[in-house]
Scaffold this active site. Structure first.
Site, PDB file in Angstrom:
ATOM      1  N   GLU A  29     -20.086  -5.920   6.006  1.00 44.87           N
ATOM      2  CA  GLU A  29     -19.561  -4.576   6.205  1.00 44.87           C
ATOM      3  C   GLU A  29     -20.636  -3.661   6.774  1.00 44.87           C
ATOM      4  O   GLU A  29     -21.842  -3.882   6.600  1.00 44.87           O
ATOM      5  CB  GLU A  29     -19.036  -4.009   4.882  1.00 44.87           C
ATOM      6  CG  GLU A  29     -17.887  -4.794   4.277  1.00 44.87           C
ATOM      7  CD  GLU A  29     -16.695  -4.904   5.205  1.00 44.87           C
ATOM      8  OE1 GLU A  29     -16.417  -3.940   5.943  1.00 44.87           O
ATOM      9  OE2 GLU A  29     -16.038  -5.966   5.215  1.00 44.87           O
ATOM     10  N   GLN A  36       2.999  -6.534  -6.347  1.00 46.06           N
ATOM     11  CA  GLN A  36       1.608  -6.323  -6.730  1.00 46.06           C
ATOM     12  C   GLN A  36       1.601  -5.140  -7.690  1.00 46.06           C
ATOM     13  O   GLN A  36       1.730  -3.990  -7.277  1.00 46.06           O
ATOM     14  CB  GLN A  36       0.725  -6.041  -5.505  1.00 46.06           C
ATOM     15  CG  GLN A  36      -0.752  -5.925  -5.856  1.00 46.06           C
ATOM     16  CD  GLN A  36      -1.618  -5.525  -4.664  1.00 46.06           C
ATOM     17  OE1 GLN A  36      -1.108  -5.042  -3.648  1.00 46.06           O
ATOM     18  NE2 GLN A  36      -2.922  -5.705  -4.798  1.00 46.06           N
ATOM     19  N   GLY A  51       0.799  -1.221   0.000  1.00 46.46           N
ATOM     20  CA  GLY A  51       0.000   0.000   0.000  1.00 46.46           C
ATOM     21  C   GLY A  51       0.831   1.271   0.000  1.00 46.46           C
ATOM     22  O   GLY A  51       1.959   1.308   0.477  1.00 46.46           O
ATOM     23  N   TYR A  63      32.891  16.295  28.969  1.00 46.48           N
ATOM     24  CA  TYR A  63      32.796  15.593  27.693  1.00 46.48           C
ATOM     25  C   TYR A  63      33.987  14.661  27.546  1.00 46.48           C
ATOM     26  O   TYR A  63      35.143  15.090  27.592  1.00 46.48           O
ATOM     27  CB  TYR A  63      32.783  16.578  26.515  1.00 46.48           C
ATOM     28  CG  TYR A  63      32.903  15.858  25.190  1.00 46.48           C
ATOM     29  CD1 TYR A  63      31.849  15.081  24.707  1.00 46.48           C
ATOM     30  CD2 TYR A  63      34.071  15.935  24.438  1.00 46.48           C
ATOM     31  CE1 TYR A  63      31.962  14.393  23.512  1.00 46.48           C
ATOM     32  CE2 TYR A  63      34.190  15.251  23.232  1.00 46.48           C
ATOM     33  CZ  TYR A  63      33.135  14.488  22.777  1.00 46.48           C
ATOM     34  OH  TYR A  63      33.246  13.809  21.597  1.00 46.48           O
ATOM     35  N   ARG A 108      -2.196   8.437   3.738  1.00 47.48           N
ATOM     36  CA  ARG A 108      -2.594   9.200   4.930  1.00 47.48           C
ATOM     37  C   ARG A 108      -1.436   9.427   5.899  1.00 47.48           C
ATOM     38  O   ARG A 108      -1.540  10.242   6.808  1.00 47.48           O
ATOM     39  CB  ARG A 108      -3.752   8.488   5.638  1.00 47.48           C
ATOM     40  CG  ARG A 108      -5.089   8.708   4.943  1.00 47.48           C
ATOM     41  CD  ARG A 108      -6.212   7.966   5.648  1.00 47.48           C
ATOM     42  NE  ARG A 108      -6.203   6.540   5.331  1.00 47.48           N
ATOM     43  CZ  ARG A 108      -7.041   5.656   5.877  1.00 47.48           C
ATOM     44  NH1 ARG A 108      -7.927   6.056   6.782  1.00 47.48           N
ATOM     45  NH2 ARG A 108      -6.982   4.384   5.524  1.00 47.48           N
TER      46      ARG A 108
END
Length: 452
Positions: free
Chosen positions: A157, A77, A13, A351, A17
């Site tokens: 659905e 695909q 996919g 450091y 979004r």
């Protein structure tokens, strides 16, 4: 006889979004791409073969699989024509012959191996199709699983459901398992006579029922089948994953005073007896041995921490930081690519980069290993038992011998031998009474500036 299993991961996919150039399934949860969570669950559940169906961002996905050492057949695909079409893209692998075939999504990173194993058990017991569903108090928008006398008769659905079906709280989670010997025939019978003109894998339920096959639905937790479609859902999944891993660590004997403020990476390794204070972040490749204490607001990445060592508060350990037993890195210190031996202390505002600190050495506040000249990195070696005075600058390459002393405020550019004292600062001078004259001059300058 051992049953052979193929797992097909649907990862083709676009994930529009997500609003990202990165393929959706490569967005990380716990620092690991979502698709890898799904793959790891399948492998733990005993799959023998993996097929990953790719499309959008196929090259990036192939690179990710390779970088994580995944042995999988990738199948393209070519067109986005629905979930059944995606599974059919792996037909060449399906036709090799498997007892069990699991179809799952690359954007469901929370699925547990036990859930997949339970689906396989149902196939072993005689089911031809198993749909993994979940119970929810708010089923709106989900496909309802209609079960009669143990047979899953339909997936309805939301927009097609009648009132009685809308009242069903058993919903489709999207993950399915198939009798591998019959899956090909089911795929051949699925058509695209629907509003979108797509081939839906869920239609395999109706096809299987029409053929008199045994179709079952099983219940998993809603979290198990939770998919990710946008950044909000990704953040929610991350939160759930973190909660799971925190619980695991707590049960394994790790103490956290505010677990919800501690964030782990998928490869974090922590032994029992470790104490983690609030607001600690673990990046990749961190291991912590027993009895260590990680104090508040510390950030760790690529670090190995020995037994009974102490980190923080407000410490940053960068890649290559290796602390031995009972070593200490204190508040507002940063360590990078450095070995800190047993019992050595780097306590305050310091450091340490590209360095080796000997056992029992003490590094004073404000010390800096000056490891970079603008083009090249160089190493600082500090011997066992050495004492480095506060606010010292150690200009690499440099070696300070065992039990040597460095005077506070020194800039050290040459090696300091064993048991020697190194000074590298200007001689102090004291001018008696000069402060009175200085204050007067400063005051006069201030008054003059007010008049202008």
């Amino acid at each position: 006889m051992t049953r052979k299993c193929l797992t097909i991961i649907l990862a083709a996919g676009k994930g529009t979004r997500m609003k990202s150039d990165l393929p959706k399934v490569l967005h990380p949860v716990g620092g690991l791409p979502m698709v890898m969570h799904a793959i790891n669950a399948a492998k733990t559940a005993g799959t023998d073969r993996l097929a990953v169906v790719t499309g959008h961002g196929a090259e990036l996905l192939d690179e990710a699989l390779k970088s994580h050492g995944v042995d999988a057949q990738t199948c393209i695909q070519k067109e986005q024509l629905g979930t059944a079409n995606a599974v059919d893209a792996a037909r060449s692998v399906i036709d090799e012959g498997f007892d069990d075939v699991i179809a799952m999504f690359g954007d469901t990173p929370l699925v547990k191996p036990e859930t997949l194993a339970d689906a396989r058990e149902k196939l072993k017991a005689g089911a031809d199709v198993v749909v993994i569903g979940f119970e929810t108090d708010n089923p709106f928008g989900y496909g309802r699983l209609v079960v009669k006398d143990g047979q899953l008769t339909a997936i309805v659905e939301e927009k097609e459901a009648i009132d009685a079906e809308r009242a069903i709280t058993f919903c489709n989670g999207g993950l399915m398992a198939f009798n591998g010997r019959k899956l090909g025939g089911l795929l051949d019978k699925i058509d695209n006579k629907n509003a979108k003109g797509e081939f839906y894998l869920t239609d395999a339920v109706a096809v299987a029922n029409a053929q008199g096959l045994h179709v079952e639905a099983m219940i998993a937790s809603e979290e198990d089948v939770l998919g990710v479609n946008n950044r909000v859902e990704l953040a929610n999944v991350e939160q759930i994953w973190q909660e799971r891993i925190r619980e695991k660590h707590l049960l394994d004997g790790i103490s956290m005073t505010a677990p919800h403020t501690v964030f782990f990476h998928h490869d974090t390794k922590i032994e029992s007896g470790v104490v983690i204070e609030p607001n600690v972040f673990f990046g990749p490749k961190v291991s912590v041995e027993k009895g260590a204490r990680i104090r508040a607001f510390s950030h760790l990445e690529g670090a190995q921490i020995g037994a009974n060592a102490e980190i923080g508060p407000f410490a940053r350990l960068r890649p290559g930081a290796n602390l031995s037993e009972k070593a200490k890195v204190g508040n507002f210190c940063e360590v990078k690519n450095a070995d800190i031996a047993e019992g050595a202390k780097v306590n305050h505002l310091t450091y340490i980069g590209d360095a080796s600190i000997g056992a029992g050495a003490n590094i004073g506040a404000g010390t800096i290993t000056c490891n970079y000249d603008g083009m090249n990195k160089a190493k600082t070696t500090i011997g066992a038992g050495a004492f480095i005075g506060s606010n010292s600058s150690l200009v690499a390459p440099l070696t300070i011998g065992d039990n040597a002393y460095i005077a506070s405020g020194s800039v050290i550019t040459n090696d300091v031998p064993v048991d020697a004292v190194g000074f590298g600062r200007a001689r102090q001078e004291t001018k008696l009474g000069l402060a009175v004259k200085l204050r007067a001059r400063i005051k006069a300058m201030k008054e003059a500036s007010k008049k202008t």
